[in-house]
Design a protein around this motif. Sequence first.
Motif, PDB file in Angstrom:
ATOM      1  N   ARG A  73       0.518  -1.133  -0.096  1.00 33.44           N
ATOM      2  CA  ARG A  73       0.065   0.161   0.118  1.00 33.44           C
ATOM      3  C   ARG A  73       1.160   1.109  -0.176  1.00 33.44           C
ATOM      4  N   ARG A  74       2.083   1.292   0.799  1.00 35.55           N
ATOM      5  CA  ARG A  74       2.947   3.466   0.711  1.00 35.55           C
ATOM      6  C   ARG A  74       3.677   2.625  -0.554  1.00 35.55           C
ATOM      7  N   TYR A  75       4.223   2.043  -1.085  1.00 33.57           N
ATOM      8  CA  TYR A  75       5.121   1.797  -1.925  1.00 33.57           C
ATOM      9  C   TYR A  75       4.637   1.669  -3.135  1.00 33.57           C
ATOM     10  N   GLY A  76       3.806   1.181  -3.360  1.00 32.84           N
ATOM     11  CA  GLY A  76       3.256   0.535  -4.395  1.00 32.84           C
ATOM     12  C   GLY A  76       3.366  -1.164  -5.532  1.00 32.84           C
ATOM     13  N   VAL A  77       4.567  -1.445  -4.103  1.00 35.54           N
ATOM     14  CA  VAL A  77       5.525  -2.982  -5.005  1.00 35.54           C
ATOM     15  C   VAL A  77       4.065  -3.943  -5.157  1.00 35.54           C
ATOM     16  N   ARG A  78       4.408  -4.477  -5.902  1.00 35.77           N
ATOM     17  CA  ARG A  78       3.473  -5.405  -7.522  1.00 35.77           C
ATOM     18  C   ARG A  78       3.153  -6.513  -7.032  1.00 35.77           C
ATOM     19  N   GLN A  79       3.977  -7.265  -6.030  1.00 34.70           N
ATOM     20  CA  GLN A  79       4.484  -9.027  -6.164  1.00 34.70           C
ATOM     21  C   GLN A  79       4.997  -9.050  -4.761  1.00 34.70           C
ATOM     22  N   LEU A  80       4.131  -9.506  -3.824  1.00 28.43           N
ATOM     23  CA  LEU A  80       4.333  -9.872  -2.369  1.00 28.43           C
ATOM     24  C   LEU A  80       4.258 -11.108  -1.831  1.00 28.43           C
ATOM     25  N   CYS A  81       4.848 -11.341  -1.073  1.00 31.05           N
ATOM     26  CA  CYS A  81       4.423 -13.252  -0.616  1.00 31.05           C
ATOM     27  C   CYS A  81       4.943 -13.147   0.615  1.00 31.05           C
ATOM     28  N   GLY A  82       3.956 -13.949   2.155  1.00 34.06           N
ATOM     29  CA  GLY A  82       4.034 -13.692   3.334  1.00 34.06           C
ATOM     30  C   GLY A  82       4.156 -15.580   4.140  1.00 34.06           C
ATOM     31  N   ILE A  83       5.428 -15.751   4.096  1.00 32.75           N
ATOM     32  CA  ILE A  83       5.270 -17.553   4.379  1.00 32.75           C
ATOM     33  C   ILE A  83       5.456 -17.306   6.152  1.00 32.75           C
ATOM     34  N   GLU A  84       4.395 -17.701   6.455  1.00 30.34           N
ATOM     35  CA  GLU A  84       4.161 -18.438   8.348  1.00 30.34           C
ATOM     36  C   GLU A  84       3.766 -19.674   8.015  1.00 30.34           C
TER      37      GLU A  84
END
Length: 245
Positions: free
Chosen positions: A60-71
Amino acid sequence: MANETLDELSIGNLKLYQSISGYRYSLDPVLLAHFVAPRPDDYVLDLGTGSGILPLLLARRYGVRQLCGIEIQKVMADRARRNVDINDLSGRVSIVNGDLRSVGDYFAPESCQLVVSNPPFRPAGGGRVAPDNERAMARHELAGGLVDFVAAAKYCLVHSGRFAIIYLAERLAELLSVLVAHGLQPKRLRMIHSTSTSGARLVMVEARKGGKTGLDVAAPLFIYEAESVERNYTEEILQIYRDND
């Protein structure tokens, strides 16, 4: 759900489901998201994403288009997915329920330009362990320690890729040693103090895979005004919350 709250975060106008009695995000991921400044075309991986707040902030803040979180915790991973959905970011942020100690089962080597993490700070036998599993695993190294997080970052990063982490200041020597041992050269460092009259509590470090030596130590970050009885945030912290760009 009955055991959750729906909270709002002014940065990025995010909404977040959080457990009432379990893990709830702190200021740490907010500070790390401000510190790291990703590029929109970076592929970003968050190790130990919890409720997904770091990928959401970066999207939302930087406009990054591809992110993933592992949990690793299924309940937390499911909550993170719902947080992605409620913020309409499912096209850009994905959540993997998995163990970062087996990161190769989920991600290809050298597939990320940026890896971030707000990992557990305390050794498994160090200090009081929270009674509920969510908070215990968020604070104590019950499912992987510092070496595991750094090794996962090294595996996933492209050459010259960056790894940004927020960690206990008292474990800074260990952190820097582990980073260098894994070929991640520390390039930027910023200490975090509760007030201008207190010692550092946390530290943020950005390391570069295969980078050259040379460390930029930034001015310290103070969270609260020293003379504030009510623990008012400093102007810099307030600005971080006001800045929605």
